[in-house]
Design a protein around this motif. Structure first.
Motif, PDB file in Angstrom:
ATOM      1  N   GLN A  76      23.306  -5.465   0.431  1.00 38.39           N
ATOM      2  CA  GLN A  76      24.560  -5.385  -0.305  1.00 38.39           C
ATOM      3  C   GLN A  76      25.696  -5.328   0.704  1.00 38.39           C
ATOM      4  O   GLN A  76      25.788  -4.383   1.485  1.00 38.39           O
ATOM      5  CB  GLN A  76      24.590  -4.138  -1.205  1.00 38.39           C
ATOM      6  N   ILE A  77      26.547  -6.347   0.710  1.00 40.70           N
ATOM      7  CA  ILE A  77      27.649  -6.369   1.666  1.00 40.70           C
ATOM      8  C   ILE A  77      28.969  -6.324   0.911  1.00 40.70           C
ATOM      9  O   ILE A  77      29.060  -6.727  -0.247  1.00 40.70           O
ATOM     10  CB  ILE A  77      27.583  -7.615   2.575  1.00 40.70           C
ATOM     11  N   SER A  78      29.979  -5.854   1.597  1.00 40.11           N
ATOM     12  CA  SER A  78      31.292  -5.745   0.974  1.00 40.11           C
ATOM     13  C   SER A  78      31.937  -7.127   0.883  1.00 40.11           C
ATOM     14  O   SER A  78      31.527  -8.072   1.553  1.00 40.11           O
ATOM     15  CB  SER A  78      32.185  -4.800   1.780  1.00 40.11           C
ATOM     16  N   SER A  79      32.952  -7.219   0.067  1.00 37.90           N
ATOM     17  CA  SER A  79      33.643  -8.503  -0.097  1.00 37.90           C
ATOM     18  C   SER A  79      34.373  -8.906   1.178  1.00 37.90           C
ATOM     19  O   SER A  79      34.511 -10.094   1.470  1.00 37.90           O
ATOM     20  CB  SER A  79      34.616  -8.442  -1.272  1.00 37.90           C
ATOM     21  N   ARG A  80      34.809  -7.937   1.964  1.00 35.38           N
ATOM     22  CA  ARG A  80      35.483  -8.248   3.225  1.00 35.38           C
ATOM     23  C   ARG A  80      34.510  -8.880   4.224  1.00 35.38           C
ATOM     24  O   ARG A  80      34.827  -9.884   4.863  1.00 35.38           O
ATOM     25  CB  ARG A  80      36.097  -6.986   3.812  1.00 35.38           C
TER      26      ARG A  80
END
Length: 87
Positions: A76-80
């Motif tokens: 799960q990665i951030s949108s940034r």
């Protein structure tokens, strides 16, 4: 899970490859048609050359997405971070 090349792929990753690959391949055809036929002098390049260029473009594009980790759906990665990886 689908096993391909001694690696297990989740169904969303496999579907992403199956959709993005042909879209990248077709983008070469559409881009060439717009640039050379509609906006240019009407010159049609030979189909074997277009096919080879389309396959090379799709292969490099999919490889770049894979190397940047965009097909790892367990992470799960951030949108940034996603934006930075897409650049």
């Amino acid at each position: 899970m689908i096993r391909l090349f001694n690696r297990y792929w989740s169904l969303p990753a496999f579907l992403s490859l199956g959709v993005e690959g042909p879209l990248l391949f077709l983008s070469v055809y559409v881009g060439t048609w717009i640039r050379l036929v509609m906006l240019g002098n009407g010159h049609h390049p030979p189909k074997p050359i277009l096919t080879l260029e389309g396959l090379a473009f799709a292969g490099v594009g999919l490889l770049a997405l894979y190397i940047n980790g965009l097909y790892d759906f367990g992470e799960q990665i951030s949108s940034r971070i996603m934006f930075v990886r897409l650049l």
